[in-house]
Design a protein around this motif. Structure first.
Motif, PDB file in Angstrom:
ATOM      1  N   MET A 290       3.682  15.895  -3.253  1.00 30.79           N
ATOM      2  CA  MET A 290       4.285  15.957  -1.918  1.00 30.79           C
ATOM      3  C   MET A 290       3.245  15.704  -0.833  1.00 30.79           C
ATOM      4  O   MET A 290       3.524  15.024   0.152  1.00 30.79           O
ATOM      5  CB  MET A 290       4.952  17.324  -1.686  1.00 30.79           C
ATOM      6  N   LEU A 291       2.048  16.244  -1.010  1.00 30.35           N
ATOM      7  CA  LEU A 291       0.983  15.971  -0.042  1.00 30.35           C
ATOM      8  C   LEU A 291       0.631  14.488  -0.015  1.00 30.35           C
ATOM      9  O   LEU A 291       0.413  13.917   1.055  1.00 30.35           O
ATOM     10  CB  LEU A 291      -0.264  16.797  -0.368  1.00 30.35           C
ATOM     11  N   GLU A 292       0.590  13.865  -1.180  1.00 32.87           N
ATOM     12  CA  GLU A 292       0.298  12.437  -1.268  1.00 32.87           C
ATOM     13  C   GLU A 292       1.354  11.625  -0.519  1.00 32.87           C
ATOM     14  O   GLU A 292       1.036  10.720   0.243  1.00 32.87           O
ATOM     15  CB  GLU A 292       0.263  11.999  -2.736  1.00 32.87           C
ATOM     16  N   ALA A 293       2.610  11.979  -0.744  1.00 33.55           N
ATOM     17  CA  ALA A 293       3.698  11.233  -0.104  1.00 33.55           C
ATOM     18  C   ALA A 293       3.733  11.482   1.402  1.00 33.55           C
ATOM     19  O   ALA A 293       3.892  10.541   2.186  1.00 33.55           O
ATOM     20  CB  ALA A 293       5.036  11.615  -0.738  1.00 33.55           C
ATOM     21  N   ILE A 294       3.559  12.721   1.814  1.00 28.45           N
ATOM     22  CA  ILE A 294       3.676  13.042   3.235  1.00 28.45           C
ATOM     23  C   ILE A 294       2.440  12.602   4.012  1.00 28.45           C
ATOM     24  O   ILE A 294       2.539  11.928   5.046  1.00 28.45           O
ATOM     25  CB  ILE A 294       3.920  14.548   3.425  1.00 28.45           C
ATOM     26  N   VAL A 295       1.255  12.966   3.511  1.00 31.00           N
ATOM     27  CA  VAL A 295       0.036  12.696   4.270  1.00 31.00           C
ATOM     28  C   VAL A 295      -0.350  11.226   4.204  1.00 31.00           C
ATOM     29  O   VAL A 295      -0.530  10.574   5.231  1.00 31.00           O
ATOM     30  CB  VAL A 295      -1.126  13.583   3.780  1.00 31.00           C
ATOM     31  N   TYR A 296      -0.454  10.680   2.996  1.00 29.02           N
ATOM     32  CA  TYR A 296      -0.941   9.319   2.879  1.00 29.02           C
ATOM     33  C   TYR A 296       0.153   8.291   3.150  1.00 29.02           C
ATOM     34  O   TYR A 296      -0.003   7.431   4.013  1.00 29.02           O
ATOM     35  CB  TYR A 296      -1.574   9.077   1.511  1.00 29.02           C
ATOM     36  N   ALA A 297       1.247   8.361   2.396  1.00 35.37           N
ATOM     37  CA  ALA A 297       2.300   7.356   2.573  1.00 35.37           C
ATOM     38  C   ALA A 297       3.018   7.537   3.897  1.00 35.37           C
ATOM     39  O   ALA A 297       3.634   6.611   4.399  1.00 35.37           O
ATOM     40  CB  ALA A 297       3.297   7.425   1.417  1.00 35.37           C
ATOM     41  N   GLY A 298       2.929   8.710   4.491  1.00 33.03           N
ATOM     42  CA  GLY A 298       3.565   8.941   5.777  1.00 33.03           C
ATOM     43  C   GLY A 298       2.610   8.794   6.941  1.00 33.03           C
ATOM     44  O   GLY A 298       2.642   7.803   7.672  1.00 33.03           O
TER      45      GLY A 298
ATOM     46  N   LEU B  64       0.830  -1.205   0.000  1.00 29.82           N
ATOM     47  CA  LEU B  64       0.000   0.000   0.000  1.00 29.82           C
ATOM     48  C   LEU B  64       0.866   1.257   0.000  1.00 29.82           C
ATOM     49  O   LEU B  64       0.552   2.233  -0.695  1.00 29.82           O
ATOM     50  CB  LEU B  64      -0.944  -0.007   1.208  1.00 29.82           C
ATOM     51  N   ILE B  65       1.948   1.246   0.757  1.00 31.94           N
ATOM     52  CA  ILE B  65       2.864   2.386   0.747  1.00 31.94           C
ATOM     53  C   ILE B  65       3.453   2.563  -0.644  1.00 31.94           C
ATOM     54  O   ILE B  65       3.544   3.686  -1.164  1.00 31.94           O
ATOM     55  CB  ILE B  65       3.964   2.200   1.814  1.00 31.94           C
ATOM     56  N   LEU B  66       3.850   1.469  -1.278  1.00 32.58           N
ATOM     57  CA  LEU B  66       4.390   1.536  -2.636  1.00 32.58           C
ATOM     58  C   LEU B  66       3.354   2.072  -3.614  1.00 32.58           C
ATOM     59  O   LEU B  66       3.674   2.896  -4.481  1.00 32.58           O
ATOM     60  CB  LEU B  66       4.874   0.149  -3.067  1.00 32.58           C
ATOM     61  N   SER B  67       2.114   1.654  -3.461  1.00 34.98           N
ATOM     62  CA  SER B  67       1.053   2.148  -4.331  1.00 34.98           C
ATOM     63  C   SER B  67       0.841   3.652  -4.163  1.00 34.98           C
ATOM     64  O   SER B  67       0.699   4.387  -5.146  1.00 34.98           O
ATOM     65  CB  SER B  67      -0.240   1.404  -4.030  1.00 34.98           C
ATOM     66  N   LEU B  68       0.846   4.117  -2.930  1.00 36.65           N
ATOM     67  CA  LEU B  68       0.665   5.550  -2.685  1.00 36.65           C
ATOM     68  C   LEU B  68       1.844   6.361  -3.210  1.00 36.65           C
ATOM     69  O   LEU B  68       1.657   7.474  -3.730  1.00 36.65           O
ATOM     70  CB  LEU B  68       0.457   5.797  -1.196  1.00 36.65           C
ATOM     71  N   LEU B  69       3.050   5.836  -3.104  1.00 36.62           N
ATOM     72  CA  LEU B  69       4.205   6.540  -3.661  1.00 36.62           C
ATOM     73  C   LEU B  69       4.149   6.570  -5.191  1.00 36.62           C
ATOM     74  O   LEU B  69       4.544   7.567  -5.804  1.00 36.62           O
ATOM     75  CB  LEU B  69       5.498   5.894  -3.175  1.00 36.62           C
ATOM     76  N   ALA B  70       3.657   5.502  -5.802  1.00 36.12           N
ATOM     77  CA  ALA B  70       3.499   5.500  -7.257  1.00 36.12           C
ATOM     78  C   ALA B  70       2.463   6.536  -7.694  1.00 36.12           C
ATOM     79  O   ALA B  70       2.649   7.214  -8.707  1.00 36.12           O
ATOM     80  CB  ALA B  70       3.102   4.110  -7.743  1.00 36.12           C
ATOM     81  N   VAL B  71       1.403   6.691  -6.926  1.00 37.01           N
ATOM     82  CA  VAL B  71       0.403   7.715  -7.241  1.00 37.01           C
ATOM     83  C   VAL B  71       1.009   9.113  -7.074  1.00 37.01           C
ATOM     84  O   VAL B  71       0.710  10.026  -7.849  1.00 37.01           O
ATOM     85  CB  VAL B  71      -0.852   7.527  -6.358  1.00 37.01           C
TER      86      VAL B  71
ATOM     87  N   LEU C 148     -14.248   9.116   9.251  1.00 37.78           N
ATOM     88  CA  LEU C 148     -14.081   7.775   8.692  1.00 37.78           C
ATOM     89  C   LEU C 148     -12.810   7.105   9.231  1.00 37.78           C
ATOM     90  O   LEU C 148     -12.832   5.932   9.612  1.00 37.78           O
ATOM     91  CB  LEU C 148     -14.040   7.845   7.170  1.00 37.78           C
ATOM     92  N   LEU C 149     -11.722   7.855   9.299  1.00 36.61           N
ATOM     93  CA  LEU C 149     -10.477   7.298   9.844  1.00 36.61           C
ATOM     94  C   LEU C 149     -10.626   6.954  11.326  1.00 36.61           C
ATOM     95  O   LEU C 149     -10.158   5.904  11.780  1.00 36.61           O
ATOM     96  CB  LEU C 149      -9.328   8.280   9.644  1.00 36.61           C
ATOM     97  N   LEU C 150     -11.261   7.816  12.074  1.00 33.11           N
ATOM     98  CA  LEU C 150     -11.469   7.550  13.493  1.00 33.11           C
ATOM     99  C   LEU C 150     -12.377   6.340  13.698  1.00 33.11           C
ATOM    100  O   LEU C 150     -12.111   5.489  14.551  1.00 33.11           O
ATOM    101  CB  LEU C 150     -12.063   8.776  14.183  1.00 33.11           C
TER     102      LEU C 150
END
Length: 160
Positions: free
Chosen positions: A53-61, A32-39, A146-148
């Protein structure tokens, strides 16, 4: 740039399928981390470096750290310790490592050929926060709820 887009898209689709088909939760998290970094690479190629950068920091991070905390919170004792030792074998890291290396090689190739004479578009924190807490405030609040709810549900489902 087109080649990087297609390679990143293929890596994103394959790693997302691996997330779905993976029975091992830690391996699914790595995919999943790899998928988010590819996106994030796809966003960058499409001319949206801030979104990348937001995708990498917020989602993958941040989101992946939340998932990792849930996995750690569900500590299952001796059985999970033995299972984690079996997960640390290099066979589980080969496919994500190869796909991440392909993404890195293509990104470095494209960045080497990139022309930097374009006028950069600066998007500040004020513009993003105005949008997030303006017309998109309902979507932001729904995503946080939703996350909570997912975190609380995972805790209660795994509680003995």
């Amino acid at each position: 740039m087109i080649i990087l887009f297609y390679i990143a898209a293929i890596v994103a689709v394959i790693s997302t399928l691996c997330v779905i088909l993976q029975s091992n939760i830690v391996h699914a998290l790595i995919y999943l981390i790899l998928s988010l970094l590819a996106v994030a690479v796809i966003f960058y190629v499409l001319g949206a470096p801030f979104a990348a950068m937001l995708e990498a920091i917020v989602y993958a991070g941040a989101i992946m750290v939340l998932f990792l905390f849930v996995i750690m919170m569900l500590n299952l004792g001796k059985i999970s310790t033995d299972q984690e030792r079996s997960w640390m074998k290099s066979s589980g890291w080969v496919a994500p490592g190869i796909m991440a290396a392909i993404l890195l090689a293509q990104l470095l190739n494209v960045l080497g050929d990139y022309e930097y004479d374009l006028v950069p578009v600066e998007v500040g924190v004020m513009e993003v926060s105005t949008l997030l807490f303006g017309p998109y405030v309902l979507a932001v609040e729904l995503a946080s709820i939703l996350l909570l709810a997912g975190l609380v549900s995972a805790y209660h489902l795994a509680k003995k």
